[in-house]
Design an enzyme around this catalytic site. Structure first.
Site, mmCIF file in Angstrom:
data_model
loop_
_atom_site.group_PDB
_atom_site.id
_atom_site.type_symbol
_atom_site.label_atom_id
_atom_site.label_comp_id
_atom_site.label_asym_id
_atom_site.label_seq_id
_atom_site.Cartn_x
_atom_site.Cartn_y
_atom_site.Cartn_z
ATOM 1 N N LYS A 78 1.008 -1.158 0.141
ATOM 2 C CA LYS A 78 -0.187 -0.015 -0.051
ATOM 3 C C LYS A 78 0.844 1.353 0.082
ATOM 4 C CE LYS A 78 -3.970 2.032 2.619
ATOM 5 N NZ LYS A 78 -4.804 1.876 3.937
ATOM 6 N N SER A 158 -9.777 2.365 2.847
ATOM 7 C CA SER A 158 -8.805 3.120 2.230
ATOM 8 C C SER A 158 -7.909 2.156 1.257
ATOM 9 C CB SER A 158 -8.096 4.059 2.907
ATOM 10 O OG SER A 158 -7.188 3.371 3.878
ATOM 11 N N SER A 182 -10.269 0.040 7.228
ATOM 12 C CA SER A 182 -9.584 0.410 6.209
ATOM 13 C C SER A 182 -9.039 -0.994 5.381
ATOM 14 C CB SER A 182 -8.720 1.329 5.878
ATOM 15 O OG SER A 182 -9.466 2.519 5.845
#
Length: 495
Positions: A78, A158, A182
């Site tokens: 990420k 997210s 998330s």
């Protein structure tokens, strides 16, 4: 072997050990899949050179017979994790051009374990969002579609890029972070597994901070076994993070027996929300029945302060974000706005932050600054902290009464279309976190497991919440649920 990118971590590891394939072949298969999937916008910084270099080194380690579980396995990282020499922007314009000179502890641990970094994954800006629509790179797109509808769907947020990449078999697994759901919400939206460990189990050092008392890194994978393998590699004490726990990391995979006889699973009545779709309610009761059939005892429980969780979260998280994001001022690194003659330092701060932060980040920074300001600190921030303590105590009381894990829905709906939740009403978007934020406020481990499809053929997930530091036990309960649910659906390739 064909379709190597479709393997999970455990299958690929076993194939590497047997000599059926090599890390180079696995990595090449993933890189090819990534290049063919630009329509998903999941990978935003591709690192094929690093990937091939690490794959070759991993093959050498495997040949020498000294390879840990993650050795040679291609994964995505990420964009919130700082990776040395590779852009680490947290999907924000304000960090344009930032290439760290250091590696986050989690990505370093994964590299030390021999895993292969394929590139950086899309996400909501500074991890603020539930749909991956606040990214400077543009929206990440789910590989799933509703029936024959061509509308693009959110992979959740997210960690939307991570969820999309794992579901579309662009990588074998990915890292995510979870501040209010998330990891678990995007996992539920994409038919993948995501675990948020206990606060302090994974180091936060080198991960761009959103809300420091809530953020935790975790794996996003294709199965519960894969989650156990990757989580073990990510965990461990780190002296560079003062909140990192000095606890031994168990062999999570060895704890996956699937035997949950005699375990007590709590069903919280407060999670039965008004307006919850019938499909979510049915999935929840079906999940309880599956665990019961596997030998667990299902008990009704009460988590009295649940209704205050969202408001408390949306005071605490923005307050911590406004403090953490104060460092982005255009002085030392990242983007600096163009200044005009006569502009001073105040104008530089104002213009840089106005240009660099997107609307959602600006909104949360303003909310956070407001609740921390003189006259409002006690009314909002301190009150929210007291509510957080009560929420934590609710869980402590339930676990003290003998409950081993808690079963809830993971999300209030299946994935929605990109653009369907308008910016005009951000509260609608915030409601996506209704089942997940309590876990962050209480610092507990939580896992999302795919458990079924809705009538439009989209994945739905269930969440299991465990006792602090008992990730092994939680993963085993999730393993039993995964086996009972038998979820094997995959998105049909359209990209």
């Amino acid at each position: 072997m064909s379709d190597l990118n479709k393997l999970g971590l455990a299958e690929a590891r076993d194939a590497l050990r047997k000599g059926d394939t090599t890390s180079v072949e696995l990595t090449e298969a993933c890189l090819k899949a990534i290049d063919a999937a630009d329509a998903l916008n999941a990978f935003v910084h591709k690192t094929p050179e690093i990937a091939m270099e690490r794959a070759k080194a991993a093959d050498e380690r495997i040949k020498a017979g000294e390879a840990p579980s993650m050795c040679g396995l291609p994964i995505g990282i990420k964009d919130l994790f700082c990776t040395k020499g590779v852009p680490s922007q947290a999907a924000s314009k304000i960090l344009e051009g930032f290439k760290p000179e250091y590696e986050s502890t989690v990505s370093q641990k994964l590299a030390d374990a021999g895993s292969v970094m394929l590139g950086k994954l899309n996400m909501d800006e500074f991890a603020m969002g539930s749909s991956n629509e606040t990214s400077v790179y543009g929206d990440a797109v789910s590989p799933w579609r509703r029936g024959n509808d061509d509308a693009q769907l959110t992979p959740g947020g997210s960690s939307g890029g991570s969820a999309s990449a794992v579901a579309a078999d662009l990588c074998l697994a990915a890292t995510g972070t979870d501040t209010g759901g998330s990891i678990r919400q995007p996992a539920a939206f994409t038919g993948t597994v995501g675990i948020k460990p206990t606060y302090g189990r994974c180091s936060r050092w080198g991960i761009v901070a959103f809300a420091s008392s809530l953020d935790q890194a975790g794996p996003m994978t294709k199965s519960v076994r894969d989650a156990a393998i990757m989580l073990e590699a990510m965990c461990g004490h780190d002296p560079k993070d003062s909140t990192s726990a000095e606890l031994a990391v168990p062999d999570f995979e060895a704890m996956l027996t699937g035997d949950i006889r005699g375990k007590k699973i709590g069903i919280p009545k407060e999670y039965r929300m008004d307006g919850m779709p019938g499909e979510i309610g049915k999935l929840w009761s079906d999940g309880a029945e599956m665990l019961k059939a596997a030998g667990a005892e299902i008990v009704d429980i009460s988590l009295t302060h649940t209704k205050y969780a969202l408001p408390a979260y949306y005071v605490i998280a923005p307050a911590e974000a406004s403090s953490n994001l104060a460092r982005y001022d255009g002085v030392r690194y990242g983007r600096r706005a163009k200044l005009e003659a006569g502009d001073g330092i105040t104008e530089m701060y104002e213009k840089t932050r106005a240009e660099g932060f997107g609307h959602e980040v600006q909104r949360r920074v303003m909310v956070g600054t407001y609740v921390l300001s003189a006259g409002f600190y006690d009314a909002y921030y301190n009150r929210a902290r007291k509510v957080r303590t009560l929420i934590k105590k609710d869980f402590e009381d339930v676990f003290a009464a003998g409950v081993d894990a808690i079963l809830t829905p993971a999300t209030p709906s299946a994935a929605f279309g990109l653009g369907e939740m308008t910016e005009a009403d951000p509260v609608q978007m915030y409601l996506n976190d209704v089942f997940t934020v309590t876990v962050n406020l209480a610092g507990l481990p939580g896992i999302a497991v795919p458990a079924g499809l809705d009538k439009q053929g989209l994945p739905l997930g269930l969440q299991l919440i465990g006792k602090p530091w008992e990730e092994g036990d939680l993963l085993n309960t999730a393993y039993a649920l995964e086996n009972a649910a038998g979820f094997v659906a995959k998105p049909q390739q359209w990209w």
